[in-house]
Design a protein around this motif. Structure first.
Motif, PDB file in Angstrom:
ATOM      1  N   GLU A  39       1.090  -1.355   0.084  1.00 59.75           N
ATOM      2  CA  GLU A  39      -0.006  -0.030   0.152  1.00 59.75           C
ATOM      3  C   GLU A  39       0.980   1.365   0.084  1.00 59.75           C
ATOM      4  O   GLU A  39       2.188   1.123   0.249  1.00 59.75           O
ATOM      5  CB  GLU A  39      -0.886   0.031   1.353  1.00 59.75           C
ATOM      6  CG  GLU A  39      -1.904  -0.851   1.291  1.00 59.75           C
ATOM      7  CD  GLU A  39      -3.007  -0.435   2.214  1.00 59.75           C
ATOM      8  OE1 GLU A  39      -4.022  -0.045   2.061  1.00 59.75           O
ATOM      9  OE2 GLU A  39      -2.406  -0.634   3.482  1.00 59.75           O
ATOM     10  N   ASN A  40       0.212   2.224   0.015  1.00 65.89           N
ATOM     11  CA  ASN A  40       0.940   3.637   0.015  1.00 65.89           C
ATOM     12  C   ASN A  40       1.584   3.592   1.376  1.00 65.89           C
ATOM     13  O   ASN A  40       0.755   3.273   2.352  1.00 65.89           O
ATOM     14  CB  ASN A  40      -0.233   4.975   0.073  1.00 65.89           C
ATOM     15  CG  ASN A  40      -0.873   5.014  -1.514  1.00 65.89           C
ATOM     16  OD1 ASN A  40      -0.012   4.471  -2.488  1.00 65.89           O
ATOM     17  ND2 ASN A  40      -2.066   5.493  -1.584  1.00 65.89           N
ATOM     18  N   GLY A  41       2.798   4.110   1.321  1.00 66.92           N
ATOM     19  CA  GLY A  41       3.223   4.122   2.945  1.00 66.92           C
ATOM     20  C   GLY A  41       3.605   2.745   3.463  1.00 66.92           C
ATOM     21  O   GLY A  41       4.112   2.834   4.663  1.00 66.92           O
ATOM     22  N   ASP A 220       3.440  -2.255   6.296  1.00 65.72           N
ATOM     23  CA  ASP A 220       3.781  -1.688   7.391  1.00 65.72           C
ATOM     24  C   ASP A 220       5.172  -1.952   7.883  1.00 65.72           C
ATOM     25  O   ASP A 220       5.503  -2.297   9.127  1.00 65.72           O
ATOM     26  CB  ASP A 220       2.819  -2.175   8.671  1.00 65.72           C
ATOM     27  CG  ASP A 220       1.463  -1.800   8.454  1.00 65.72           C
ATOM     28  OD1 ASP A 220       1.144  -0.880   7.748  1.00 65.72           O
ATOM     29  OD2 ASP A 220       0.636  -2.430   9.279  1.00 65.72           O
ATOM     30  N   GLU A 438      -6.506  14.785   2.765  1.00 62.40           N
ATOM     31  CA  GLU A 438      -5.309  14.047   3.474  1.00 62.40           C
ATOM     32  C   GLU A 438      -5.132  14.995   4.916  1.00 62.40           C
ATOM     33  O   GLU A 438      -4.192  15.460   5.153  1.00 62.40           O
ATOM     34  CB  GLU A 438      -3.894  14.157   2.606  1.00 62.40           C
ATOM     35  CG  GLU A 438      -3.798  13.518   1.596  1.00 62.40           C
ATOM     36  CD  GLU A 438      -3.854  12.039   1.317  1.00 62.40           C
ATOM     37  OE1 GLU A 438      -3.730  11.465   2.729  1.00 62.40           O
ATOM     38  OE2 GLU A 438      -3.941  11.345   0.428  1.00 62.40           O
ATOM     39  N   ARG A 441      -2.106  13.609   7.209  1.00 61.33           N
ATOM     40  CA  ARG A 441      -0.694  13.010   6.547  1.00 61.33           C
ATOM     41  C   ARG A 441       0.324  13.812   7.376  1.00 61.33           C
ATOM     42  O   ARG A 441       0.516  14.798   7.876  1.00 61.33           O
ATOM     43  CB  ARG A 441      -0.638  13.704   5.153  1.00 61.33           C
ATOM     44  CG  ARG A 441       0.693  13.491   4.658  1.00 61.33           C
ATOM     45  CD  ARG A 441       1.016  13.533   3.314  1.00 61.33           C
ATOM     46  NE  ARG A 441       0.131  12.616   2.577  1.00 61.33           N
ATOM     47  CZ  ARG A 441       0.064  12.706   1.097  1.00 61.33           C
ATOM     48  NH1 ARG A 441       0.267  13.682   0.625  1.00 61.33           N
ATOM     49  NH2 ARG A 441      -0.632  11.793   0.434  1.00 61.33           N
ATOM     50  N   LYS A 448      -3.517  12.676  15.487  1.00 56.59           N
ATOM     51  CA  LYS A 448      -4.439  12.151  14.497  1.00 56.59           C
ATOM     52  C   LYS A 448      -5.933  11.993  15.157  1.00 56.59           C
ATOM     53  O   LYS A 448      -6.938  12.406  14.642  1.00 56.59           O
ATOM     54  CB  LYS A 448      -4.001  10.942  14.031  1.00 56.59           C
ATOM     55  CG  LYS A 448      -2.968  10.675  12.659  1.00 56.59           C
ATOM     56  CD  LYS A 448      -2.971   9.534  12.119  1.00 56.59           C
ATOM     57  CE  LYS A 448      -1.700   9.625  11.018  1.00 56.59           C
ATOM     58  NZ  LYS A 448      -1.475   8.453  10.516  1.00 56.59           N
ATOM     59  N   SER A 469      -8.247  10.415   1.783  1.00 59.96           N
ATOM     60  CA  SER A 469      -6.933   9.893   2.496  1.00 59.96           C
ATOM     61  C   SER A 469      -6.488   9.000   1.690  1.00 59.96           C
ATOM     62  O   SER A 469      -7.113   7.964   0.930  1.00 59.96           O
ATOM     63  CB  SER A 469      -7.628   9.412   3.746  1.00 59.96           C
ATOM     64  OG  SER A 469      -6.357   8.892   4.348  1.00 59.96           O
ATOM     65  N   SER A 470      -5.267   8.675   1.570  1.00 59.25           N
ATOM     66  CA  SER A 470      -4.514   7.672   0.949  1.00 59.25           C
ATOM     67  C   SER A 470      -4.296   6.457   2.182  1.00 59.25           C
ATOM     68  O   SER A 470      -3.745   5.318   1.947  1.00 59.25           O
ATOM     69  CB  SER A 470      -3.232   8.048   0.569  1.00 59.25           C
ATOM     70  OG  SER A 470      -3.382   8.917  -0.471  1.00 59.25           O
ATOM     71  N   GLU A 471      -4.704   6.600   3.496  1.00 60.69           N
ATOM     72  CA  GLU A 471      -4.593   5.476   4.403  1.00 60.69           C
ATOM     73  C   GLU A 471      -5.938   4.735   4.491  1.00 60.69           C
ATOM     74  O   GLU A 471      -7.021   5.455   4.918  1.00 60.69           O
ATOM     75  CB  GLU A 471      -4.059   6.452   5.750  1.00 60.69           C
ATOM     76  CG  GLU A 471      -2.746   6.747   5.707  1.00 60.69           C
ATOM     77  CD  GLU A 471      -2.498   7.109   7.107  1.00 60.69           C
ATOM     78  OE1 GLU A 471      -2.831   6.665   8.160  1.00 60.69           O
ATOM     79  OE2 GLU A 471      -1.663   8.377   7.278  1.00 60.69           O
ATOM     80  N   GLU A 474      -7.743   4.558   7.698  1.00 57.49           N
ATOM     81  CA  GLU A 474      -8.165   5.863   8.058  1.00 57.49           C
ATOM     82  C   GLU A 474      -9.905   5.964   7.753  1.00 57.49           C
ATOM     83  O   GLU A 474     -10.537   6.231   8.539  1.00 57.49           O
ATOM     84  CB  GLU A 474      -7.448   7.186   7.845  1.00 57.49           C
ATOM     85  CG  GLU A 474      -7.946   8.365   8.190  1.00 57.49           C
ATOM     86  CD  GLU A 474      -6.744   9.426   7.817  1.00 57.49           C
ATOM     87  OE1 GLU A 474      -5.882   9.559   8.615  1.00 57.49           O
ATOM     88  OE2 GLU A 474      -6.947   9.952   6.848  1.00 57.49           O
TER      89      GLU A 474
END
Lengths: 520, 405
Positions: A39-41, A220, A438, A441, A448, A469-471, A474
């Motif tokens: 995933e992103n991140g 992660d 975001e 971010r 958060k 959001s890219s999460e 979330e």
């Protein structure tokens, strides 16, 4: 038994306390195409930056064993000397220079020390173009005149000229259309025959399963598993599960809201690219938000979520915008940002430092900037400075901005507090509809949670909230409903009951696949 | 929980805030102190020739146009840009005023108004390229520097036009109404003295009023002693000037223009929405645009305004010289830009004050004046002015870097 070109063992990389890579093991065999998914991140780019020496030896834990030797790169030049070349998502080409000049940028053919030998440069450039199948291109043509797909290939030519053995491509096809992507993938297979090993970071599972020999999924900051094509069939569902399968803990405050009627609706929204008005960026978007509802927009990077928000918010992005915006049952026309503010629509931009704040000015100054006209002046002329101070103090208390005074320059605040200042700025404009891009971010977990609580209280006040959001976790934790955006189209709408990461990832993948077949 | 922590916070807030305000005030007054020190040094070196009533009068009159220009230039500098054309626009508008009055016998008030309008048109012309075509102000104003210098030569046929009638020269070299009295063998102009007293009272009243207002809303006021010292210094400076004017010919006409402009522009920049928008555009253009500010429109008005002020400076210059010359206003843009930067304007934009720019202009003026009185050659004067500019910006940048680390 295996001839491994690269072994990265027990790689650990921390950023001020945050573990981006946590004991990652990553092995690449000689002559394969190895896909890296996540995933992103998840830590894909960080891992590649460790490998290429962008994060020098000593700033990470673990070993890089390349061609059976332990490597200690201090910068990217050293890794390039060994034949490791990374091609980033943002291309490192200079559009105003020619193909030949770009291919040899930083690696010029020189005589006497510093005099460029143009004959050799052009000859070699033509040779390498032939090698990647672009023999009909003129080496003196400007790179800026080429399409993105060919530019991507010029990057590969540049790598070939550095005698690349291990080529790393970060999302090589994300900006390409189907045809260009195909060309690039064919080229990768061709290079494999020439003995070049590639690592490909990609979200596009159909491409991954088509060209790659082995696939490693990370999540992660940890390696989940490596799937070997030789041993087992490649199953996209399994990769998706590897990428997203994390447990959700209770990071999100609960919210009890009676959702009301639809207050905000966008219909048949079409937007073309700002730079290139022939390219359609958003295609026939329809969505709506109810009073008191938090609606999320999920999607991969570059799906067009920010562009959608900005095109709605006073046409700050895009050209040839068409479609309808309906608020409280009536069509409204928003021509510019002030118009959006007047119609009580607010947009909290994604990059607070670049788009949200004037860092050299203080908290109260920033908080009131968007409502000077409507709130803090008489008829938009003389500023009511005392009112500013009172309002800023009120919001500092209300959403818990940690500062000793409202006169503090925002550049000196922490990321979380800066984000709260931007939120306060837009809450002060008394919006009915808030678009948050975001909103969390780059801020820590505690901040958060506070931002989530603010979002909840906004919903409880009956505001309509749109959250980009890219999460993924979330979005799942915060939203009542989700739209999945992909390549400028709504790929699906997901109600609360059906929300799970695998499902959403599947929607995206199906949409990508569907688009591919439709184009063919 | 909130109540307790909030109370605790307030205690901290006041201490920290006071500390910070002291530092900020020091910075604000640093330039004024520098100005007084420089003036003192030259007073000492020139046997107090530079504090003679006539010289104080000249100081104001000689620097009036640069001060007018630096006010306009400040707005450009606040956005991180400059206007290089002002010197040429000063010459051009000054020449047009002279031609209208001398060759076409147009009534002076009308000629003045028409000249100002032409200044506005020139500003619109520049603003058009900057805002609507998005050309860098540096390039646009560089081109117009050449254009208007050339046009000045064309309209004047390369010759000096003069002399201007006395009613016109009054704008640059005349005085407000005068009432002379003799007291103990000294001739004094009464109205200048009275003006000094009146302004002093007004300043005190304003300060008291602001304190009262702040107290009413419940805000912290600076300690009374700070206010008293501040007022004392301001009143001393005001009355120093008015006394000197009184000993000479009374209040210069340009002084009234200058003070008016300073008050108006200080108000605009600190207390109005358009003023705030200029700072926002200079501080972060993208964030300003996403906050509903029409950044192009802001740029347009800044350059239009610069045209107006350049025309005003042109009129004042022609009036003071009693003639218009093709070389008039040469290098004025540099003086105005230097004044802004010496006065603490950030080169990147977003930071700076009208008072700062005016003080900066005065520092340049006092240097010029002092060095001329000492008989230093123009070459040396340029070197020193250049070094002062460099030093002022270097100190500013150094302090900022120190603050960061």
């Amino acid at each position: 038994m295996n001839d491994n070109i690269l072994e990265m063992t027990h790689i650990i990389k921390e950023f001020s306390g945050f573990r981006a890579l946590d004991d990652v093991n990553f092995t690449v065999e000689r002559g394969e195409i190895h896909a890296l998914c996540g995933e992103n991140g998840a830590g894909k780019s960080t891992l590649m930056n460790v490998l290429s020496g962008i994060y020098p030896y000593g700033t990470y834990g673990g070993d890089i064993i390349y061609n059976k030797n332990v490597c200690k790169f201090n910068d990217i030049k050293e890794s390039e000397k060994k034949g490791i070349v990374i091609i980033h998502q943002e291309l490192a080409l200079i559009p105003q220079l020619s193909i030949a000049e770009n291919i040899f940028l930083g690696n010029e053919n020189v005589r006497l020390k510093n005099v460029i030998d143009w004959d050799i440069t052009q000859k070699k450039a033509a040779e390498v173009l032939a090698r990647i199948g672009l023999d009909h291109e003129n080496v003196n043509a400007l790179v800026g005149d080429l399409g993105v797909g060919k530019q991507q290939m010029i990057e590969i030519a540049k790598a070939l000229e550095k005698n690349v053995e291990l080529l790393i491509l970060d999302e090589p096809t994300s900006a390409l259309n189907e045809e260009e992507s195909n060309m690039l993938l064919e080229l990768l297979l061709d290079l494999k025959k020439q003995g070049i090993t590639s690592i490909m970071i990609s979200h596009k599972l159909n491409e991954v399963s088509r060209v790659s020999d082995n696939i490693t999924a990370i999540r992660d900051g940890r390696t989940i598993e490596t799937i070997h094509r030789g041993h087992e069939p490649i199953d996209e569902n399994r990769i998706i599960k590897d990428m997203v399968g994390r447990e959700l803990t209770n990071l999100y405050p609960a919210r009890k809201v009676e959702k009301g009627d639809i207050v905000f609706e966008v219909k048949n929204w079409n937007v073309y690219d700002e730079e290139n008005p022939d390219r359609k960026k958003l295609n026939d978007i329809n969505f709506n938000v109810r009073k008191g509802e938090v609606v999320g927009f999920a999607g991969l990077m570059g799906a067009g979520r920010t562009e959608l928000a900005m095109s709605i918010f006073g046409r700050t992005y895009g050209s040839k915008i068409s479609g309808q915006i309906i608020k409280d049952g009536e069509e409204i026309i928003i021509k510019d940002v002030q118009g959006a503010i007047n119609k009580k629509v607010a947009y909290v931009p994604e990059d607070r430092k670049t788009y949200g704040l004037v860092l050299i000015n203080d908290i109260k100054w920033n908080m009131t900037l968007a409502s000077l006209h409507n709130k803090f002046s008489n008829k938009g002329e003389v500023i009511a400075k005392n009112d500013e101070i009172i309002a800023a103090k009120e919001y500092c208390d209300k959403i818990n901005i940690k500062t000793e005074s409202v006169d503090k320059v925002v550049g000196q605040l922490s990321g979380g507090n800066q984000q709260k200042v931007v939120l306060a700025k837009w809450m002060l404009s008394d919006p009915d509809v808030l678009i948050l891009d975001e909103p969390t971010r780059g801020i820590d977990v505690g901040a958060k949670f506070e931002i989530y609580s603010i979002i909840n209280s906004l919903a409880q006040q009956g505001k309509a909230v749109v959250m980009i959001s890219s999460e993924m976790p979330e979005l799942l934790g915060m939203c009542d409903r989700l739209y999945v955006l992909n390549e400028g189209e709504i790929a699906g709408e997901v109600p609360k009951q059906e929300m799970d990461q695998e499902h959403i990832m599947k929607i995206i993948m199906n949409h990508i696949a569907g688009k591919g077949t439709r184009k063919k | 929980m909130n109540g307790v922590s909030a109370e605790k916070n307030i205690g901290q807030v006041t201490a920290d805030k006071q500390m910070k305000e002291h530092v900020q005030q020091l910075k604000q007054y640093g330039m004024i102190i520098a100005l007084i020190v420089i003036y003192g040094i030259f007073a000492f070196l020139s046997d107090f020739k530079n504090t003679a009533p006539m010289n104080v009068n000249n100081l104001i009159m000689q620097n009036s146009y640069v001060i007018i220009l630096s006010i306009g230039m400040l707005l450009c500098c606040l956005t991180g840009n400059v206007d290089l054309s002002v010197g040429s626009v000063v010459a051009f508008t000054g020449a047009l005023a002279a031609i209208m009055i001398l060759d076409y016998h147009i009534a002076i008030p009308i000629a003045v108004i028409v000249t100002l309008l032409i200044g506005v048109l020139i500003g619109i012309w520049q603003g058009f390229f900057i805002s609507f075509l998005g050309i860098s102000p540096f390039i646009v104003s560089l081109a117009n520097m050449l254009v208007f210098r050339g046009l000045t030569l064309v309209v004047l046929n390369g010759q000096t036009k003069g002399p201007m009638p006395a009613t016109f020269t009054k704008i640059g070299a005349g005085y407000l109404p005068q009432v002379f009295v003799h007291a103990g063998g000294v001739r004094l102009e009464l109205l200048a003295l009275l003006a000094g007293v009146a302004i002093s009272i007004a300043v005190i009243m304003m300060e008291l009023n602001s304190r009262k207002k702040k107290a009413k809303v419940g805000f912290e006021n600076p300690p009374i002693i700070v206010t008293v010292i501040k007022l004392f210094i301001i009143i001393c400076i005001i009355n120093f000037f008015t006394l000197k004017f009184s000993l000479y010919m009374g209040l210069p006409f340009v002084l009234a223009i200058m003070l008016g402009l300073i008050l108006i522009y200080a108000f605009i920049t600190t207390s109005t929405v358009p003023g705030r928008q200029i700072y926002a555009v200079g501080g972060n253009k993208k964030a300003a645009a996403l906050s509903g500010i029409k950044t192009d429109r802001v740029m347009f008005w800044i350059y239009t305004n610069m045209g107006l002020l350049a025309a005003l400076a042109g009129i004042v210059l022609t009036a003071r010289n009693a003639s218009a010359t093709p070389k008039a206003g040469d290098m004025f843009e540099m003086d105005a830009i230097a004044a802004c930067y010496i006065g603490g304007t950030a080169v990147a934009g977003g930071v700076g004050t009208v008072t700062g720019a005016v003080v900066g202009a005065f520092i340049m003026g006092v240097l010029n004046n002092g060095m001329s009185l000492l008989g230093w050659s123009v070459d040396v004067q340029r070197v020193i002015k250049g070094l002062v500019l460099l030093a002022a910006v270097a100190v500013d940048v150094y302090l900022k870097q120190k603050k960061k680390s």
